[in-house]
Design a protein around this motif. Sequence first.
Motif, mmCIF file in Angstrom:
data_model
loop_
_atom_site.group_PDB
_atom_site.id
_atom_site.type_symbol
_atom_site.label_atom_id
_atom_site.label_comp_id
_atom_site.label_asym_id
_atom_site.label_seq_id
_atom_site.Cartn_x
_atom_site.Cartn_y
_atom_site.Cartn_z
ATOM 1 N N ALA A 1 -15.316 1.298 -0.850
ATOM 2 C CA ALA A 1 -15.898 -0.010 -0.543
ATOM 3 C C ALA A 1 -17.067 -0.333 -1.471
ATOM 4 O O ALA A 1 -17.210 -1.476 -1.938
ATOM 5 N N ALA B 1 -8.576 2.936 7.080
ATOM 6 C CA ALA B 1 -8.885 1.598 6.575
ATOM 7 C C ALA B 1 -8.970 0.586 7.703
ATOM 8 O O ALA B 1 -9.775 -0.367 7.641
ATOM 9 N N TRP C 1 -4.928 7.260 5.147
ATOM 10 C CA TRP C 1 -5.747 6.198 4.542
ATOM 11 C C TRP C 1 -5.643 4.914 5.338
ATOM 12 O O TRP C 1 -6.644 4.225 5.559
ATOM 13 N N THR D 1 0.829 -1.204 0.000
ATOM 14 C CA THR D 1 0.000 0.000 0.000
ATOM 15 C C THR D 1 0.866 1.258 0.000
ATOM 16 O O THR D 1 0.557 2.237 -0.689
ATOM 17 N N LEU E 1 -12.451 2.825 3.797
ATOM 18 C CA LEU E 1 -11.438 2.785 2.739
ATOM 19 C C LEU E 1 -11.329 4.103 1.986
ATOM 20 O O LEU E 1 -10.566 4.201 1.016
ATOM 21 N N ALA F 1 -6.624 0.346 -2.264
ATOM 22 C CA ALA F 1 -7.544 -0.742 -1.954
ATOM 23 C C ALA F 1 -7.447 -1.862 -2.983
ATOM 24 O O ALA F 1 -7.426 -3.049 -2.628
#
Length: 330
Positions: A99, A83, A79, A28, A88, A298
């Motif tokens: 999402a 999350a 983020w 990520t 998200l 994501a």
Amino acid sequence: MKTLPWAAMGHLVARRALLAVPVLLLVTFGAFALAAASPFDPVKAYAGTAALGADQETLDRLRANLGVDQPFAVRWWEWLTSALTGDLGHSSVMRQPVAEAIGERLVWSTLLCTVAFAVAVLLGTLLGVLAARRPGSLLDRTVTSLAYSLEAAPVFWIALLAVWLFALNLDVLPAGGLTDTGSEHVTAGQVASHLILPAGVLAVSQLPWFTLYVRQGVGDALAEDPVRGARARGLAERTVLLGHALRSGLLPVLTLIGSRVPELITGALLVETVFSWPGIAAAAVEAATAVDFPLLAALTTLATAAVLAGNLLADLLYGLIDPRVKLDEM
């Protein structure tokens, strides 16, 4: 078949879950870093043609509203902390929560990949066994040559060829989409007919690997002493093939299942794009070009988790089938 030690299986799953945490964090973080280095401007991508006539002050306000005026490390941390609570973020390109954007499309991508992978494994196993029964025969040479040819063919080329043949020339299957043009409702029949071409193309792109692995594995097993002894005892060829050779020959395929997941995901993105399948491919492309940080992170996390889960599944299946494998040592 031995009973799988559930305690060892649980320990393996727990160890892999702990190892997955730093991997997902790095992935990520890398997604945010690469997006920050992208030449695309998220503000201009969000505003579209309106950004052409906007002054710098307006663009700066929009940049602040979108949260892209801070360093990427700060955006990544914000983020990540959100999350972990289940939020998200909001997708700027999809104009909806991340999402929801993923949830609406993930079901169709999952359907496509599941059907294609199942067909590839089953058909590849069948062709591999048939080819291994008589090495050097016409069937063996045909199956092997076809497998090597398909292995070298790009999946998008196979997809375009399938559209040209089955949709344009023969007109027996729809060229793309999820439902017929003008249809107001999604029906199972329409989805099934529209699924045939993309799932078939994706299955064909994975088929050579399973065919060749099964052929090699079963061929080697048929040459082993236990199988020769079974034949010498007068056991039926079907019993020798299915009860002895196939079980040993399928062991490498279990490892292959996990290793093919990244290729399956990549192939699915290309297939979805060619056939306008409403999966996550379009979302991934739009997120990349619009530098949609939350959606990119994501989707990257989801793809990485799928690869890790595929590798874990392969190891569990290997431990289930092969009594020589100790799950505690994996």
